[in-house]
Write a protein that holds these residues in place. Structure first.
Motif, PDB file in Angstrom:
ATOM      1  N   TRP A  20       0.839  -1.208   0.000  1.00 19.20           N
ATOM      2  CA  TRP A  20       0.000   0.000   0.000  1.00 19.20           C
ATOM      3  C   TRP A  20       0.872   1.255   0.000  1.00 19.20           C
ATOM      4  O   TRP A  20       0.417   2.323  -0.371  1.00 19.20           O
ATOM      5  N   TYR A  53      -5.217   6.623   3.234  1.00 17.62           N
ATOM      6  CA  TYR A  53      -6.363   6.168   4.041  1.00 17.62           C
ATOM      7  C   TYR A  53      -5.991   6.203   5.515  1.00 17.62           C
ATOM      8  O   TYR A  53      -4.929   5.743   5.896  1.00 17.62           O
ATOM      9  N   LEU A  72      -8.608   2.134   7.197  1.00 17.71           N
ATOM     10  CA  LEU A  72      -7.800   0.975   6.789  1.00 17.71           C
ATOM     11  C   LEU A  72      -7.327   0.270   8.061  1.00 17.71           C
ATOM     12  O   LEU A  72      -6.612   0.857   8.877  1.00 17.71           O
ATOM     13  N   ALA A  90      -8.917  -3.834   2.368  1.00 20.26           N
ATOM     14  CA  ALA A  90     -10.186  -3.095   2.239  1.00 20.26           C
ATOM     15  C   ALA A  90     -10.665  -3.177   0.796  1.00 20.26           C
ATOM     16  O   ALA A  90     -11.834  -2.982   0.499  1.00 20.26           O
ATOM     17  N   GLU A 139      -6.897  -3.486  -5.323  1.00 25.74           N
ATOM     18  CA  GLU A 139      -6.193  -2.970  -6.508  1.00 25.74           C
ATOM     19  C   GLU A 139      -4.691  -3.251  -6.405  1.00 25.74           C
ATOM     20  O   GLU A 139      -4.075  -3.756  -7.346  1.00 25.74           O
ATOM     21  N   ASP A 150     -14.974  -8.667  -5.982  1.00 27.05           N
ATOM     22  CA  ASP A 150     -14.259  -7.615  -6.682  1.00 27.05           C
ATOM     23  C   ASP A 150     -13.513  -8.219  -7.857  1.00 27.05           C
ATOM     24  O   ASP A 150     -12.842  -9.239  -7.720  1.00 27.05           O
ATOM     25  N   ILE A 206     -10.549   7.173  -5.981  1.00 29.94           N
ATOM     26  CA  ILE A 206      -9.874   6.106  -6.717  1.00 29.94           C
ATOM     27  C   ILE A 206      -9.535   6.570  -8.130  1.00 29.94           C
ATOM     28  O   ILE A 206      -8.764   5.966  -8.838  1.00 29.94           O
ATOM     29  N   HIS A 218     -20.462  -1.259  -8.023  1.00 27.51           N
ATOM     30  CA  HIS A 218     -19.766  -0.055  -8.461  1.00 27.51           C
ATOM     31  C   HIS A 218     -18.715  -0.492  -9.466  1.00 27.51           C
ATOM     32  O   HIS A 218     -17.917  -1.380  -9.163  1.00 27.51           O
ATOM     33  N   PHE A 242     -15.696   0.757 -12.276  1.00 33.33           N
ATOM     34  CA  PHE A 242     -14.815   1.892 -12.541  1.00 33.33           C
ATOM     35  C   PHE A 242     -13.926   1.626 -13.737  1.00 33.33           C
ATOM     36  O   PHE A 242     -13.434   0.502 -13.886  1.00 33.33           O
ATOM     37  N   GLY A 246     -16.969  -3.865  -8.387  1.00 32.35           N
ATOM     38  CA  GLY A 246     -17.282  -4.447  -7.079  1.00 32.35           C
ATOM     39  C   GLY A 246     -18.768  -4.701  -6.899  1.00 32.35           C
ATOM     40  O   GLY A 246     -19.600  -3.946  -7.398  1.00 32.35           O
TER      41      GLY A 246
HETATM   42  C1  9G3 Z   1      -9.345   1.688   1.480  1.00 29.95           C
HETATM   43  C2  9G3 Z   1     -10.368   1.851   2.419  1.00 29.95           C
HETATM   44  C3  9G3 Z   1     -11.663   2.090   2.017  1.00 29.95           C
HETATM   45  C4  9G3 Z   1     -11.958   2.183   0.660  1.00 29.95           C
HETATM   46  C5  9G3 Z   1     -10.930   2.021  -0.281  1.00 29.95           C
HETATM   47  C6  9G3 Z   1      -9.621   1.761   0.123  1.00 29.95           C
HETATM   48  C7  9G3 Z   1     -13.527   2.475  -1.052  1.00 29.95           C
HETATM   49  C8  9G3 Z   1     -11.264   2.094  -1.691  1.00 29.95           C
HETATM   50  C9  9G3 Z   1     -12.955   2.402  -3.407  1.00 29.95           C
HETATM   51  C10 9G3 Z   1     -12.946   1.010  -3.971  1.00 29.95           C
HETATM   52  C11 9G3 Z   1     -12.918   0.960  -5.441  1.00 29.95           C
HETATM   53  C12 9G3 Z   1     -13.182  -0.386  -6.019  1.00 29.95           C
HETATM   54  C13 9G3 Z   1     -12.475  -2.682  -6.205  1.00 29.95           C
HETATM   55  C14 9G3 Z   1     -13.913  -3.142  -6.267  1.00 29.95           C
HETATM   56  C15 9G3 Z   1     -14.830  -2.042  -6.665  1.00 29.95           C
HETATM   57  C16 9G3 Z   1     -14.624  -0.803  -5.856  1.00 29.95           C
HETATM   58  N1  9G3 Z   1     -13.255   2.414   0.244  1.00 29.95           N
HETATM   59  N2  9G3 Z   1     -12.570   2.322  -2.000  1.00 29.95           N
HETATM   60  O1  9G3 Z   1     -10.432   1.958  -2.590  1.00 29.95           O
HETATM   61  F1  9G3 Z   1      -8.108   1.441   1.902  1.00 29.95           F
HETATM   62 CL1  9G3 Z   1      -9.989   1.710   4.098  1.00 29.95          CL
HETATM   63  O2  9G3 Z   1     -12.954   0.039  -3.280  1.00 29.95           O
HETATM   64  N3  9G3 Z   1     -12.335  -1.426  -5.470  1.00 29.95           N
END
Ligand code: 9G3
Length: 573
Positions: A80, A89, A93, A108, A111, A159, A202, A419, A421, A451
């Protein structure tokens, strides 16, 4: 399954902490139990529903050409840190240290993990496109977990991540996932709408959210019945209703002369409503000035008095990572103004003024005078105050019209269940994950991520499929197909017929929950309504005539049926 062999701890009364139907019924029907705030156990019935949702997801994901993998939840901090999100975050996190004191995060989202894996294993364009997905537990330390599975701190997400050689390739992967999502949610029996959404932190370009319509949804979505425009309120655009701005420069009240600025006494008049009453002007004649701090810098946002500031739009307009309301102390110290009387005239040069474009057309506005109990009237934008950046920073409101076709917009509450992206190269750049193209050039993958909140989806289904008595499962999700009840277990005729039906149905491949408890009939019926299996079969007094009573959970009436005809009925129900 015999009731007495499984664990279905139904509750007669509503738990006090359950605020929504899904939370209420999932607890009362014995599907889940809380272990800690936002952390739930899936009891046997809840797990069977979850597995049914996962089966539907796997079928549609595989159908869309994605391939399943399973990544770890334990992520070394270094991963990360490479993407820069270890610091981006904060408390959300969840972090821990291993026995050697090395820092880790609980995943969480994935990616970083998936990009690192594919970056190591896929080096040639010949392997693209590649879409990997997983169904896996995620950890996010939500500030306010609530509504049971709706917003948990440990939850199950599907995801998926697509890897393409080009933007065109990503468009194809994205469309395949988008269509798969529509199929999944339809099969789950959900009423949903795909809406344009904000890509938030993101990044990336296109993004859509899939919203299950529900009054308990935390999101507001805007929809045009005329042309199908649909967007999350965070970024929805709209045309002012009948109160749309008069053409710039035209005098509102027909006065020809340019307005003269006057400062007036407005003792204790702070809100827009108080101001409209005190001055006898419409709210759309007032400029609302909101003081904020964007990435540490002071900003004053201006929207018309009858509008609400849309912070997501403002954040995007400013390109800010953080945006917070300014404290009253800072209003005094940083703006030299007074909370409740903030105005755009005479602000210090270092304060950025962002104005909604509806301000431009205001011929003579009322603004805060920047001093307690004082306002200014007859103010004209750009003549009497500077604007550093113009843009659409207002929220769409009831009564607004569609910017594309002019039809009135409708507003609904939605639960975000999916969701998708277009990430582009955001992660492949930061994680230096590249492939060799057909000319031997090293290029970053073009990625998408997709996701589905699997556990949240179950709660959304219950919200949309319940009545006062309990859950009404859509067939494909139901934990079992038939709820078999014997009224008088001690009556040998009833017991024998019930056992026979239980045996025959199961041999024919029908999933049956057999309530063979020594309980009052009323309690059994109440539990059957609560648990919500599609078909209820009761063996009672008429067992001697080989007659059973049937009832579809989705219908009010029950009817009698010859026991011998039950299998055919169940198969075709
Ligand atoms: C983090 C924490 C919370 C988060 C994220 C990262 C939301 C974070 C956005 C996503 C984007 C996509 C893959 C599946 C579809 C959504 N809350 N997001 O990146 F570290 Cl603590 O999750 N991720």
């Amino acid at each position: 399954m015999r009731w007495n062999d499984t664990l279905i701890p139904t509750l007669r009364d509503d738990p006090s902490d359950a605020e929504t139907n899904s939370h209420r019924f999932m607890l009362r029907a014995g599907l889940i139990r809380q272990l800690a705030a936002g952390v739930y156990s899936y009891l046997p019935l809840g797990l069977r529903v979850l597995r049914n949702v996962e089966r539907i997801i796997r079928e549609e994901m595989d159908n869309a050409g994605a391939v399943e993998a399973l990544l770890p939840s334990l992520h070394p901090a270094e991963l990360w840190q490479r993407s820069g999100r270890w610091d981006a975050y904060g408390d959300e996190l969840m972090r821990l240290k291993d026995r050697h004191g090395r820092p880790f995060a609980l995943g969480a989202t994935h990616e970083e993990a998936i990009t690192s894996l594919v970056g190591d294993e896929v080096k040639s364009y010949k392997k693209l496109p590649l879409t990997l997905y997983q169904i896996q537990t995620k950890f996010r330390d939500e500030r306010r977990p609530r509504y049971g599975l709706m917003r948990g701190r440990e939850f199950i997400m599907k995801d998926a991540y697509s890897f393409d050689a080009s933007a065109e390739g990503l468009d194809r992967s994205y469309k395949r996932m988008y269509d798969a999502y529509a199929a999944i949610f339809a099969r789950c029996g959900l009423t949903f709408r795909a809406v344009e959404a904000d890509s938030g932190s993101i990044g990336g370009t296109d993004t859509h959210e899939f919203m299950a319509l529900s009054d308990v949804g935390e999101d507001t979505i805007v929809h045009c019945r005329g042309c199908g425009y649909a967007a999350n309120m965070e970024l929805a655009v709209s045309l002012g209703g009948e109160g749309s701005p008069s053409p710039a420069g035209a005098a509102d009240s027909g006065e020809g002369a340019p307005p003269v600025v006057r400062e007036i006494e407005t003792p204790n008049v702070r809100t827009i409503a108080e101001l409209t009453r005190f001055l006898g002007v419409e709210s759309r004649r007032i400029v609302k000035s909101i003081a904020l701090v964007a990435d540490g810098r002071p900003v004053v946002a201006l929207v018309r008095g009858d509008r609400e500031l849309n912070e997501t739009k403002l954040k995007r307009l400013l390109g800010a990572d953080s945006l917070d309301m300014m404290t009253e102390t800072d209003v005094a110290e940083k703006l030299g103004s007074v909370a409740g009387y903030i105005g755009p005239v005479g602000l210090p040069g270092n304060v950025a003024i962002a104005a909604d474009e509806e301000i431009r057309g205001m011929p003579h506005a009322v603004v805060g005078a920047g001093a307690a109990d004082r306002h200014r009237t007859g103010v004209r934008p750009e003549r009497d105050f500077r604007v550093d950046v113009w843009g659409d920073i207002r929220s769409a409101a009831e009564g607004d019209r569609c910017t594309r076709c002019g039809e009135p917009l409708s507003f609904d509450k939605g639960i975000e269940i999916g969701h998708v992206f277009k990430l582009g190269t955001k992660y492949s750049d930061s994680m230096r994950a590249t492939f060799l193209d057909d000319t031997g050039r090293s290029l970053p993958y073009v990625m998408g991520c997709y996701g589905i909140g699997v556990s949240r989806l179950v709660a959304a289904v219950v919200e949309q499929h319940c009545d006062d008595a309990g859950i009404v499962w859509p067939a494909e999700l139901s934990p079992y197909r038939v709820h078999l009840i014997v009224i008088q277990k001690k009556d040998p005729v009833q017991a024998e017929l019930a056992e026979k039906l239980y045996r025959d149905l199961r041999r024919s491949g029908v999933d049956v929950l057999f309530d063979d408890r020594d309980e009052r009939a009323g309690a059994k019926f109440a539990d059957a309504d609560l648990i919500g299996l599609p078909i209820r079969v009761t063996v009672g007094k008429r067992a001697a005539d080989g007659i059973v009573e049937c009832r579809l959970r989705s219908e009010p009436d029950s009817f009698e049926l010859e026991a011998g005809k039950l299998y055919d009925f169940v198969r075709n129900a």
